[in-house]
Design an enzyme around this catalytic site. Structure first.
Site, short mmCIF file in Angstrom:
data_model
loop_
_atom_site.label_atom_id
_atom_site.label_comp_id
_atom_site.label_asym_id
_atom_site.label_seq_id
_atom_site.Cartn_x
_atom_site.Cartn_y
_atom_site.Cartn_z
N THR A 1 -15.59 4.79 0.83
CA THR A 1 -17.00 5.16 0.70
C THR A 1 -17.60 5.75 1.97
OG1 THR A 1 -17.61 2.89 1.24
CG2 THR A 1 -17.48 3.45 -1.10
N ASP B 1 0.86 -1.19 0.00
CA ASP B 1 0.00 0.00 0.00
C ASP B 1 0.89 1.23 0.00
OD1 ASP B 1 -3.26 0.29 0.82
OD2 ASP B 1 -2.06 2.12 0.99
N ASN C 1 -5.76 -4.31 -6.53
CA ASN C 1 -6.91 -3.75 -5.79
C ASN C 1 -6.78 -2.25 -5.51
OD1 ASN C 1 -9.20 -3.90 -3.61
ND2 ASN C 1 -7.39 -3.15 -2.52
N THR D 1 -16.26 0.79 3.05
CA THR D 1 -14.81 0.87 3.25
C THR D 1 -14.44 2.34 3.53
OG1 THR D 1 -14.22 1.47 0.98
CG2 THR D 1 -14.45 -0.89 1.43
N TYR E 1 -12.96 7.96 -13.04
CA TYR E 1 -13.10 6.67 -12.37
C TYR E 1 -13.77 5.66 -13.31
CZ TYR E 1 -14.19 3.38 -8.55
OH TYR E 1 -14.27 2.28 -7.73
N ASP F 1 4.03 2.14 -4.21
CA ASP F 1 3.10 2.94 -5.01
C ASP F 1 2.89 2.22 -6.34
OD1 ASP F 1 1.92 4.81 -6.67
OD2 ASP F 1 3.24 6.46 -6.08
N VAL F 2 1.65 1.87 -6.65
CA VAL F 2 1.39 1.09 -7.87
C VAL F 2 1.66 1.86 -9.15
CG1 VAL F 2 -0.29 -0.46 -6.76
CG2 VAL F 2 -1.10 1.63 -7.90
N LYS G 1 -12.13 2.26 -14.81
CA LYS G 1 -12.66 0.93 -14.47
C LYS G 1 -13.13 0.16 -15.71
CE LYS G 1 -11.88 1.03 -10.01
NZ LYS G 1 -10.85 0.14 -9.44
P1 NAP Z 1 -9.88 2.13 0.17
O1 NAP Z 1 -10.58 1.81 1.41
O2 NAP Z 1 -9.58 3.56 -0.14
O3 NAP Z 1 -8.52 1.29 0.05
C1 NAP Z 1 -7.70 1.42 -1.08
C2 NAP Z 1 -6.25 1.49 -0.64
O4 NAP Z 1 -5.42 1.71 -1.81
C3 NAP Z 1 -5.99 2.67 0.31
O5 NAP Z 1 -5.22 2.25 1.41
C4 NAP Z 1 -5.24 3.62 -0.58
O6 NAP Z 1 -4.41 4.52 0.13
C5 NAP Z 1 -4.44 2.66 -1.43
N1 NAP Z 1 -3.82 3.34 -2.56
C6 NAP Z 1 -4.23 4.48 -3.16
N2 NAP Z 1 -3.35 4.84 -4.11
C7 NAP Z 1 -2.36 3.92 -4.08
C8 NAP Z 1 -1.17 3.76 -4.82
N3 NAP Z 1 -0.79 4.64 -5.76
N4 NAP Z 1 -0.38 2.68 -4.56
C9 NAP Z 1 -0.73 1.80 -3.60
N5 NAP Z 1 -1.84 1.91 -2.85
C10 NAP Z 1 -2.65 2.96 -3.10
O7 NAP Z 1 -10.71 1.57 -1.07
P2 NAP Z 1 -11.65 0.27 -1.20
O8 NAP Z 1 -13.04 0.74 -1.14
O9 NAP Z 1 -11.17 -0.83 -0.33
O10 NAP Z 1 -11.38 -0.05 -2.73
C11 NAP Z 1 -10.52 -1.08 -3.17
C12 NAP Z 1 -10.74 -1.26 -4.68
O11 NAP Z 1 -12.11 -1.60 -4.91
C13 NAP Z 1 -10.48 0.02 -5.47
O12 NAP Z 1 -9.87 -0.32 -6.72
C14 NAP Z 1 -11.87 0.57 -5.71
O13 NAP Z 1 -11.95 1.38 -6.86
C15 NAP Z 1 -12.66 -0.71 -5.86
N6 NAP Z 1 -14.09 -0.57 -5.61
C16 NAP Z 1 -14.54 -0.14 -4.39
C17 NAP Z 1 -15.92 -0.02 -4.20
C18 NAP Z 1 -16.51 0.43 -2.89
O14 NAP Z 1 -17.73 0.67 -2.85
N7 NAP Z 1 -15.72 0.56 -1.82
C19 NAP Z 1 -16.79 -0.35 -5.23
C20 NAP Z 1 -16.29 -0.76 -6.44
C21 NAP Z 1 -14.92 -0.89 -6.62
P3 NAP Z 1 -5.03 5.99 0.43
O15 NAP Z 1 -6.10 5.81 1.46
O16 NAP Z 1 -3.84 6.78 0.91
O17 NAP Z 1 -5.58 6.50 -0.89
#
Ligand code: NAP
Length: 246
Positions: free
Chosen positions: A187, A37, A84, A184, A149, A57-58, A153
């Site tokens: 959101t 992360d 992810n 999460t 976004y 960093d991805v 996606k």
């Molecule tokens: P989250 O709670 O924000 O977790 C995502 C993690 O990725 C965070 O710790 C974030 O760090 C980290 N990240 C951001 N930029 C990064 C980078 N450049 N390199 C490495 N890590 C990085 O999000 P989540 O809801 O678990 O989402 C996970 C995945 O599911 C995402 O791809 C999201 O688009 C997808 N998704 C989520 C939902 C939903 O409703 N939650 C729905 C559809 C799809 P920071 O907090 O510092 O940014």
């Protein structure tokens, strides 16, 4: 408790939310898990359960190469990649800025491309593997105020299919997962509208992790290039039924 026993997995964006749940689930089912992360490993929600926590960093090829090298060195190989990590930003076209666009495409789409590129040699070394790319239902249909976004996606969905075709003969499977609203940190500031969700509720990270576990395991050996929707039925129908709106 051994559905991915003996496998090694790398999960990005694993500090919290869906990535943390995936890491915990794969570890509970026998995998050696490396969570990566951009956040400091000290802040990761899940630490004890997994094999290692890395800061990377991805969007950086250099970070990817070191993460894969470190994983192979510590655990002897790599079998599973879960792309992810993701970010979201909002704005209508016309107001949405170039900076917003660049930021979201860099993490959500270029990050997935760089990740797949970095792991392919290690997966070939193991004579197969599974790559799971986390897209969204915004990778299947349009949403207001989400141009970058949504584009990123949809891009993940297409990139997944192209990679599945290129890597199939090497027994590397590539699939995309399309969650609806999941509770999460991403959101937490949003108010979900579940009126058009068949199950009438939001989802939990562990429910997404269950699907990822299936795709990571040898239960899905004939599954590649496919889209897996996990949204409680949100995209099963039209948001508004014009027949009922007289
Ligand atoms: P989250 O709670 O924000 O977790 C995502 C993690 O990725 C965070 O710790 C974030 O760090 C980290 N990240 C951001 N930029 C990064 C980078 N450049 N390199 C490495 N890590 C990085 O999000 P989540 O809801 O678990 O989402 C996970 C995945 O599911 C995402 O791809 C999201 O688009 C997808 N998704 C989520 C939902 C939903 O409703 N939650 C729905 C559809 C799809 P920071 O907090 O510092 O940014």
């Amino acid at each position: 408790m051994s559905r991915v026993n003996g496998k090694v997995a790398l999960v990005t964006g694993g500090a919290q939310g869906i990535g943390a749940a995936i890491g915990a689930k794969l570890a509970a089912e026998g995998a050696q898990v490396v969570l990566g992360d951009i956040l400091d490993p000290a802040e990761f929600e899940v630490k004890e359960e997994v094999g290692a926590c890395l800061r990377f960093d991805v969007t950086s090829s250099g970070d990817w190469n070191s993460a894969v090298r470190e994983t192979v060195k510590r655990f002897g190989g790599l079998d599973i990649l879960v792309n992810n990590a993701g970010i979201v930003n909002f704005g209508a076209i016309g107001e949405y800025s170039r900076q917003q666009w660049d930021a979201v495409i860099a993490v959500n789409l270029t990050g997935v491309f760089l990740g797949m590129t970095a792991v392919v040699p290690a997966l070939k070394e193991r004579r197969g593997g599974s790559i799971i790319n986390i897209s969204s239902i915004a990778g299947l249909r349009g949403y207001e105020q989400l141009p970058g976004y949504t584009a990123s996606k949809f891009g993940v969905c297409g990139l997944t299919k192209a990679a599945a075709l290129d890597l199939g003969r090497d027994r590397i499977r590539v699939n995309s997962v399309h969650p609806g609203f999941i509770v999460t940190p991403m959101t937490e500031s949003l108010t979900p509208n579940t009126s058009h969700v068949a199950l009438g509720r939001v989802g939990q990270p562990e429910e997404v992790a269950d699907l990822v576990l299936y795709l990571a395991s040898d239960e899905s050996t004939f599954v590649t290039g496919a889209e897996f929707v996990i949204d409680g039925g949100e995209t099963a129908g039209m948001a508004h039924n014009p027949v009922l709106e007289t």
